[in-house]
Design a protein around this motif. Structure first.
Motif, PDB file in Angstrom:
ATOM      1  N   CYS A 224       0.852  -1.193   0.000  1.00 44.99           N
ATOM      2  CA  CYS A 224       0.000   0.000   0.000  1.00 44.99           C
ATOM      3  C   CYS A 224       0.883   1.237   0.000  1.00 44.99           C
ATOM      4  CB  CYS A 224      -0.894   0.003   1.231  1.00 44.99           C
ATOM      5  SG  CYS A 224      -1.814   1.535   1.411  1.00 44.99           S
ATOM      6  N   LYS A 225       0.670   2.112  -1.001  1.00 49.07           N
ATOM      7  CA  LYS A 225       1.505   3.314  -1.096  1.00 49.07           C
ATOM      8  C   LYS A 225       1.179   4.307   0.001  1.00 49.07           C
ATOM      9  CE  LYS A 225       2.815   3.197  -5.931  1.00 49.07           C
ATOM     10  NZ  LYS A 225       2.464   3.653  -7.279  1.00 49.07           N
ATOM     11  N   ASN A 226       0.021   4.142   0.623  1.00 49.28           N
ATOM     12  CA  ASN A 226      -0.388   5.050   1.683  1.00 49.28           C
ATOM     13  C   ASN A 226       0.225   4.676   3.037  1.00 49.28           C
ATOM     14  OD1 ASN A 226      -1.876   7.219   2.848  1.00 49.28           O
ATOM     15  ND2 ASN A 226      -3.327   5.700   3.630  1.00 49.28           N
ATOM     16  N   CYS A 227       0.027   3.431   3.490  1.00 50.01           N
ATOM     17  CA  CYS A 227       0.473   3.078   4.849  1.00 50.01           C
ATOM     18  C   CYS A 227       1.689   2.153   4.866  1.00 50.01           C
ATOM     19  CB  CYS A 227      -0.671   2.457   5.642  1.00 50.01           C
ATOM     20  SG  CYS A 227      -1.132   0.792   5.089  1.00 50.01           S
ATOM     21  N   GLY A 228       2.094   1.608   3.715  1.00 51.54           N
ATOM     22  CA  GLY A 228       3.301   0.767   3.673  1.00 51.54           C
ATOM     23  C   GLY A 228       3.060  -0.681   4.033  1.00 51.54           C
ATOM     24  N   VAL A 229       1.857  -1.007   4.514  1.00 46.55           N
ATOM     25  CA  VAL A 229       1.541  -2.399   4.819  1.00 46.55           C
ATOM     26  C   VAL A 229       1.319  -3.143   3.500  1.00 46.55           C
ATOM     27  CG1 VAL A 229      -0.231  -3.917   5.841  1.00 46.55           C
ATOM     28  CG2 VAL A 229       0.648  -1.960   7.139  1.00 46.55           C
ATOM     29  N   ALA A 230       1.693  -4.425   3.462  1.00 46.60           N
ATOM     30  CA  ALA A 230       1.566  -5.186   2.216  1.00 46.60           C
ATOM     31  C   ALA A 230       0.656  -6.394   2.405  1.00 46.60           C
ATOM     32  CB  ALA A 230       2.949  -5.636   1.752  1.00 46.60           C
ATOM     33  N   ILE A 231       0.259  -6.969   1.281  1.00 45.41           N
ATOM     34  CA  ILE A 231      -0.564  -8.183   1.290  1.00 45.41           C
ATOM     35  C   ILE A 231       0.198  -9.233   0.500  1.00 45.41           C
ATOM     36  CG2 ILE A 231      -2.796  -9.169   0.660  1.00 45.41           C
ATOM     37  CD1 ILE A 231      -3.645  -6.186   0.153  1.00 45.41           C
ATOM     38  N   ASN A 232       0.266 -10.469   1.032  1.00 44.21           N
ATOM     39  CA  ASN A 232       0.933 -11.541   0.305  1.00 44.21           C
ATOM     40  C   ASN A 232      -0.037 -12.158  -0.697  1.00 44.21           C
ATOM     41  OD1 ASN A 232       2.177 -13.953  -0.572  1.00 44.21           O
ATOM     42  ND2 ASN A 232       3.372 -14.030   1.318  1.00 44.21           N
ATOM     43  N   GLU A 233       0.362 -12.115  -1.978  1.00 48.64           N
ATOM     44  CA  GLU A 233      -0.524 -12.581  -3.045  1.00 48.64           C
ATOM     45  C   GLU A 233      -0.804 -14.079  -2.970  1.00 48.64           C
ATOM     46  OE1 GLU A 233      -0.122 -11.140  -7.076  1.00 48.64           O
ATOM     47  OE2 GLU A 233       0.402 -13.167  -7.694  1.00 48.64           O
ATOM     48  N   GLU A 234       0.244 -14.855  -2.534  1.00 49.40           N
ATOM     49  CA  GLU A 234       0.130 -16.311  -2.519  1.00 49.40           C
ATOM     50  C   GLU A 234      -1.088 -16.758  -1.710  1.00 49.40           C
ATOM     51  OE1 GLU A 234       3.520 -19.605  -1.788  1.00 49.40           O
ATOM     52  OE2 GLU A 234       2.906 -18.529   0.002  1.00 49.40           O
ATOM     53  N   MET A 235      -1.350 -16.008  -0.693  1.00 49.95           N
ATOM     54  CA  MET A 235      -2.347 -16.515   0.269  1.00 49.95           C
ATOM     55  C   MET A 235      -3.632 -15.743   0.299  1.00 49.95           C
ATOM     56  SD  MET A 235       0.288 -17.335   3.289  1.00 49.95           S
ATOM     57  CE  MET A 235       1.940 -16.959   2.858  1.00 49.95           C
ATOM     58  N   ILE A 236      -3.579 -14.486  -0.050  1.00 49.82           N
ATOM     59  CA  ILE A 236      -4.804 -13.695   0.025  1.00 49.82           C
ATOM     60  C   ILE A 236      -5.174 -13.248  -1.381  1.00 49.82           C
ATOM     61  CG2 ILE A 236      -5.872 -11.618   0.965  1.00 49.82           C
ATOM     62  CD1 ILE A 236      -3.970 -11.816   3.318  1.00 49.82           C
ATOM     63  N   ALA A 237      -6.418 -13.485  -1.779  1.00 53.07           N
ATOM     64  CA  ALA A 237      -6.876 -13.086  -3.110  1.00 53.07           C
ATOM     65  C   ALA A 237      -6.604 -11.596  -3.294  1.00 53.07           C
ATOM     66  CB  ALA A 237      -8.363 -13.369  -3.231  1.00 53.07           C
ATOM     67  N   ILE A 238      -6.164 -11.234  -4.492  1.00 53.93           N
ATOM     68  CA  ILE A 238      -5.806  -9.849  -4.758  1.00 53.93           C
ATOM     69  C   ILE A 238      -7.000  -8.935  -4.482  1.00 53.93           C
ATOM     70  CG2 ILE A 238      -4.975  -8.223  -6.482  1.00 53.93           C
ATOM     71  CD1 ILE A 238      -3.702 -10.580  -7.901  1.00 53.93           C
ATOM     72  N   GLN A 239      -6.704  -7.885  -3.745  1.00 50.39           N
ATOM     73  CA  GLN A 239      -7.752  -6.931  -3.414  1.00 50.39           C
ATOM     74  C   GLN A 239      -7.392  -5.604  -4.059  1.00 50.39           C
ATOM     75  OE1 GLN A 239      -8.444  -6.765   0.740  1.00 50.39           O
ATOM     76  NE2 GLN A 239      -7.955  -8.906   1.094  1.00 50.39           N
ATOM     77  N   LYS A 240      -8.398  -4.774  -4.249  1.00 55.26           N
ATOM     78  CA  LYS A 240      -8.139  -3.461  -4.839  1.00 55.26           C
ATOM     79  C   LYS A 240      -7.669  -2.473  -3.788  1.00 55.26           C
ATOM     80  CE  LYS A 240     -10.389  -3.197  -9.208  1.00 55.26           C
ATOM     81  NZ  LYS A 240     -11.282  -4.379  -9.228  1.00 55.26           N
ATOM     82  N   ASP A 241      -8.237  -2.609  -2.556  1.00 62.36           N
ATOM     83  CA  ASP A 241      -7.925  -1.647  -1.506  1.00 62.36           C
ATOM     84  C   ASP A 241      -7.074  -2.294  -0.422  1.00 62.36           C
ATOM     85  OD1 ASP A 241      -9.692  -0.231  -3.001  1.00 62.36           O
ATOM     86  OD2 ASP A 241     -11.368  -0.497  -1.612  1.00 62.36           O
ATOM     87  N   CYS A 242      -6.307  -1.443   0.269  1.00 59.22           N
ATOM     88  CA  CYS A 242      -5.500  -1.935   1.382  1.00 59.22           C
ATOM     89  C   CYS A 242      -6.419  -2.298   2.550  1.00 59.22           C
ATOM     90  CB  CYS A 242      -4.501  -0.859   1.797  1.00 59.22           C
ATOM     91  SG  CYS A 242      -3.683  -1.199   3.367  1.00 59.22           S
ATOM     92  N   PRO A 243      -6.338  -3.547   3.070  1.00 60.33           N
ATOM     93  CA  PRO A 243      -7.217  -3.934   4.175  1.00 60.33           C
ATOM     94  C   PRO A 243      -6.882  -3.194   5.475  1.00 60.33           C
ATOM     95  CG  PRO A 243      -5.802  -5.776   3.502  1.00 60.33           C
ATOM     96  CD  PRO A 243      -5.465  -4.638   2.611  1.00 60.33           C
ATOM     97  N   GLU A 244      -5.688  -2.606   5.523  1.00 56.07           N
ATOM     98  CA  GLU A 244      -5.253  -1.927   6.743  1.00 56.07           C
ATOM     99  C   GLU A 244      -5.808  -0.497   6.814  1.00 56.07           C
ATOM    100  OE1 GLU A 244      -3.641  -3.804   8.764  1.00 56.07           O
ATOM    101  OE2 GLU A 244      -2.662  -2.525  10.246  1.00 56.07           O
ATOM    102  N   CYS A 245      -5.650   0.272   5.714  1.00 53.72           N
ATOM    103  CA  CYS A 245      -6.025   1.690   5.775  1.00 53.72           C
ATOM    104  C   CYS A 245      -7.022   2.086   4.694  1.00 53.72           C
ATOM    105  CB  CYS A 245      -4.779   2.574   5.675  1.00 53.72           C
ATOM    106  SG  CYS A 245      -4.083   2.625   4.011  1.00 53.72           S
ATOM    107  N   GLY A 246      -7.383   1.136   3.827  1.00 54.29           N
ATOM    108  CA  GLY A 246      -8.332   1.480   2.765  1.00 54.29           C
ATOM    109  C   GLY A 246      -7.678   2.184   1.583  1.00 54.29           C
TER     110      GLY A 246
END
Ligand code: ATP
Ligand code: MG
Length: 410
Positions: A224-246
């Motif tokens: 996420c370019k906003n909060c820096g938190v990332a999502i691992n693609e292998e395990m979580i289906a690709i999402q459009k928004d950051c689950p941490e900060c939206g």
């Protein structure tokens, strides 16, 4: 340390079968030696780096109350059968000894730590606590082409925590998250290391990984370019928004997992019947968490992200030495003599110095210094002596500067 006494030497070429940049540089510079795929010796220089990384991790684990112990690598089959992992863990090394008894070589230590702490936990008053070790792990990894990033014998810090309920676990879980942030900051890779949400399996919504962005990584993460938190693609289906900060803007990069934190809950307390009695005398399962960092992988990851065409660039706190001191030979021998004196003075003041006292040309010394990657290079030559100063250059900067000897010694 006198470089002339170092029994290892730098090499012009890496072994042909070594394709990863971290292993190529670490081998060429004399930090490690490869025994077989995924199995390395820490040579004196590499051992110094390993001890630096260990020190950082140990300090941060002690700061959150972790109690250090050391568990065995040779583990009886029965413990692994209890959890079902004797058969389900594909990369477990199994061996049969001369008496026909079967063992596992420890790939992780839940099977040892759960029955161990069971002997000491009976009441809610015994909880919470956490134990950790820094120890060799064995895994029959299929792919082992990533050098220190994926060893078959590698060094891990594994921390295990024990709680009366999930709320207590989640408090400690946050402590570990913060400790990990400090560790990766001190190791010099904070700016490219992202807290990453990964699937927590059936136990919790997310587990957390710390992923370091590098082309050598085997995971794909969306940062996420906003909060820096990332999502691992292998395990979580690709999402459009950051689950941490939206946040709406995610950047896709390759990364390597340098650490993870995981809420095990009762996964291992159940098979080993690890329980405690609460205030009313009722028996409950102990709630567990586990938290890993690969020290050898961390060493490799640092090299992957911190190098240039000439060699390694060690971040200060994990570097084998503070200074690489070079005395230019030639002339009346005054420079080597003064360099040796300066080496002794710096060492006396408690600084760590690699002194290149070898009788070889300056070009070769500079090349080796760049390859080995000590953060600060000091040169003493007839020219610097004339000015009563020494030349100092940071490995990550182009320009050198002249400073008073006393300034460095102060
Ligand atoms: P990976 O998905 O990369 O195989 P893992 O999920 O198997 O990692 P864990 O079992 O959780 O990893 O181990 C904890 C930590 O140990 C990891 O975060 C990583 O830093 C390190 N690690 C795991 N496998 C290796 C390995 N083969 N070589 C070096 N370090 C490793
Ligand atoms: Mg694995």
């Amino acid at each position: 340390m006198l470089q002339s006494k170092l029994f290892t030497r730098t090499r012009k070429e890496a072994p042909k079968d070594e394709v990863s940049k971290n292993a190529q540089l670490l081998i060429r510079a004399g930090f490690i030696d490869k025994l077989q795929a995924g199995v390395y010796t820490y040579l004196p220089l590499g051992f110094l780096v390993l001890k630096k990384i260990e020190k950082i991790i140990r300090e941060e684990m002690n700061a959150i109350g972790g109690q250090e112990l050391l568990m065995p690598a040779l583990q009886p089959k029965e413990l692994w059968e209890k959890t079902g992992r004797w058969n389900s863990m594909d990369d477990l090394y199994k061996l049969t000894d001369a008496n026909g008894k079967e063992h596992a070589l420890g790939a992780t230590h839940e099977e040892v730590v759960a029955p161990l702490v069971k002997q000491f936990v009976s009441s809610y008053k015994d909880l919470p606590f956490s134990v950790y070790q820094i120890q060799d792990k064995f895994r029959a990894e299929l792919r082992s082409k990533s050098g220190m990033l994926r060893g078959r014998e590698f060094i891990m810090k594994d921390l295990y925590s024990f709680h009366r309920d999930e709320n207590d676990l989640s408090i400690f879980y946050e402590d570990v998250k913060n400790a990990y942030r400090k560790i990766f900051k001190r190791a010099g890779i904070a700016s490219m290391t992202h807290l990453t949400l990964a699937s927590g399996g059936s136990f919790s919504e997310y587990s957390h990984e710390f992923q370091t962005v590098t082309e050598a990584g085997e995971d794909i993460i969306h940062i996420c370019k906003n909060c820096g938190v990332a999502i691992n693609e292998e395990m979580i289906a690709i999402q459009k928004d950051c689950p941490e900060c939206g946040g709406k803007s995610l950047e896709t990069r390759k990364a390597i997992e340098v650490g993870n934190i995981f809420q095990l809950k009762t996964k291992y307390s159940d098979p080993f019947e690890l329980k405690y009695k609460d205030e009313t005398g009722k028996e409950n399962p102990v709630i567990m968490g586990c938290y890993g960092i690969g020290l050898s992988r961390l060493m490799g990851a640092i090299v992957e992200v911190s190098n240039d065409e000439n060699g390694i660039i060690w971040p200060d706190e994990v570097a084998p030495f503070e200074y690489h001191l070079i005395g230019m030979s030639g002339g009346d021998g005054e420079a080597p003599r003064q360099a040796y004196e300066f080496y002794e003075e710096l060492t006396k003041k408690g600084h760590t110095v690699l002194f290149d006292d070898r009788d070889i040309g300056a070009g070769e010394k500079f090349k080796d210094a760049d390859l080995i990657g000590v953060p600060q290079r000091i040169v003493i030559s007839s020219k610097t002596i004339e000015e009563g100063r020494v030349e100092i250059k940071r490995r990550d900067e182009k320009e050198s500067r002249l400073v008073e000897r006393e300034e460095l010694l102060a």
